[in-house]
Design an enzyme around this catalytic site. Sequence first.
Site, short mmCIF file in Angstrom:
data_model
loop_
_atom_site.label_atom_id
_atom_site.label_comp_id
_atom_site.label_asym_id
_atom_site.label_seq_id
_atom_site.Cartn_x
_atom_site.Cartn_y
_atom_site.Cartn_z
N ASP A 1 50.78 16.65 118.22
CA ASP A 1 50.89 17.55 117.07
C ASP A 1 49.80 17.16 116.06
O ASP A 1 49.07 16.18 116.27
CB ASP A 1 52.29 17.52 116.48
CG ASP A 1 52.67 16.19 115.86
OD1 ASP A 1 52.04 15.17 116.20
OD2 ASP A 1 53.60 16.15 115.05
N ASP B 1 49.42 15.55 113.28
CA ASP B 1 49.25 14.18 112.78
C ASP B 1 49.48 13.14 113.86
O ASP B 1 49.53 11.94 113.59
CB ASP B 1 50.16 13.93 111.56
CG ASP B 1 51.63 13.87 111.91
OD1 ASP B 1 52.05 14.58 112.86
OD2 ASP B 1 52.38 13.15 111.23
N SER C 1 52.75 17.11 108.97
CA SER C 1 52.96 17.01 110.42
C SER C 1 52.63 18.33 111.11
O SER C 1 51.49 18.76 111.11
CB SER C 1 54.40 16.57 110.70
OG SER C 1 54.57 16.23 112.06
N ASP D 1 51.87 12.06 115.70
CA ASP D 1 53.02 11.16 115.87
C ASP D 1 53.97 11.66 116.95
O ASP D 1 54.93 10.97 117.31
CB ASP D 1 53.76 10.93 114.55
CG ASP D 1 54.42 12.17 113.98
OD1 ASP D 1 54.13 13.29 114.45
OD2 ASP D 1 55.22 12.02 113.02
#
Length: 594
Positions: A320, A322, A157, A324
Amino acid sequence: MAALKAAAEQWAGHDPDPATAAQLRDLIAASDSPEAAAELADSFSGNLQFGTAGLRAVMGPGPNRMNTVVVRRAAAGVAAHLNALANADGAGTFYQPRAVVGYDARHNSEIFAQETAAVFAASGIKTFLLPQALPTPILAFAVRALDCEAGVMVTASHNPPKDNGYKVYLGGRAVAPEARGVQIVAPHDAQIAAHIADFSATDEAGDTGNIALATSGWTVLGPDVLENYKQAMTGLSDPAAFPHRELRIVHTSMHGVGNDTALAVLHNAGFTDLHAVAEQSAPDPDFPTVSFPNPEEPGAMDLAFALAEKVGADLVLANDPDADRVAVGALDPATGQWYKFHGDQVGALLGAHLAARGGRAGTTQTRAGTDKNGEGANGKPVFANSIVSSRLLARIAKAAGFNHAQTLTGFKWISRVPHLSYGYEEALGYCVAPEVVRDKDGMSAGLLVAEMAAALKAAGGTLFDVLDDLALAHGLHVSEQLSVRVSDLDMLGTLMEGLRRTPPAQLAGSEVVHFTDLSAGSPELPATDGLLYLTENATRVIVRPSGTEPKLKCYVEVIVPVANRRDLAAAKASAKEQLAAVVADLKEALGVDG
């Protein structure tokens, strides 16, 4: 040291990755130096622990790092758990589990995903691999769209470049309908961890000879999964009710994998005046333009705000790495400065927008039906947020006639709320379409923020106006977070026990009238290591240890009544003073300086 070096030699001899094997041998050769000896000792200090967040750690050799050996063992543990669930009734009725694997653009992510697919296929699991590095929400979407029993996303992440991670979802026949496509919780985490421990208990360190690897047998998905996700996202907007699309948007993917998908989602929904931060739009696992690739961090959105100033943007969206999560920025007309909204503010804005749309994303026609899990418009919409997030969403839901639920921190809990129609947590996570992606999704949330901002612009208003309207209707809710970083993890327990023994009697001059030790649990919330204080004037403080970092987190919220619009400025000043006073009292109670 002799035993440690022997274990390291064994690991290096078995390591399938020449790079980490060489790194380990270099550490062994340099082990006379204190730095190398400490690194070697930490790398072999124990097995990396698998929990509800899966795995996340620095990449490197050894059982306490993210590497190919650890990933093979994790994949074998997940596969064993899936096969056990497939024969859970013990009556000999066995189904073939299905799993989908995704990965981001971090160092080694694709390799770790391919290793996982090879282990799954060898274990008899029908396995799908996403076709390229893609955002985490697409993996969560694929779990439900492909009706899989599991999903694995290789990502860290918004962690630093040296980290990687392994996130596990369950779905299909493995879990109840409300948990399909949701991150794992107990007891699945402990059961997977037990399987991983079995595969890790080898005579020689680093040996994965007990784990079968297939050389083929999994399916690399075509472009349909991505196109289907984009189509589903386009269906979340409601151009009939909110037709305006005149909005200039700046977007940054923070060197992650969200650029192409996020821009396509916005463009397909009619937003065409899009400007990407060029320096951050291409995936780069080294994240060269940010000190920390998290839009929550100070300075992370500086390039986006600079571009917004240059092109005269109306809205800034920052995913961010990734994708999500999403951060939202806009030009504050009161100050003339670019402003990054707090996660609770965006949570309230989305709540207000969805309330205006009847409680759910999608068009009037799609909201009238029910999804395949029976959640739909026949019952009241359900809004939910984590316990550390603002209480404002509950008031928005009540005013709209909706139900509201409060959960523990993390989308593994928020996404499990039955009949959920919208959920969020203050750390920039928003789930606006749980029937499509039952997890946080920064791209779909960004789309709905854009839809809202465009409608407001056409009417001569701003997102700030909506926040002011909410303050007039429900009181001004202002939140802040105090983080106390520690060098020794044992200090977290010491600090928590000190607060349990001697809770503060007052906060910012208001008497503490309610104290709850969340570790006792309740009918509404499972037990968790946390403390809740509520004062006479409705100030709330929640203290808990971080689940991912060596720090104690204190979540503070004050509520200031506002009688009319003229009082807003005074209320905001009062809230700021109260927050500062509460933080000072907490620091004194914790015995920390600064």
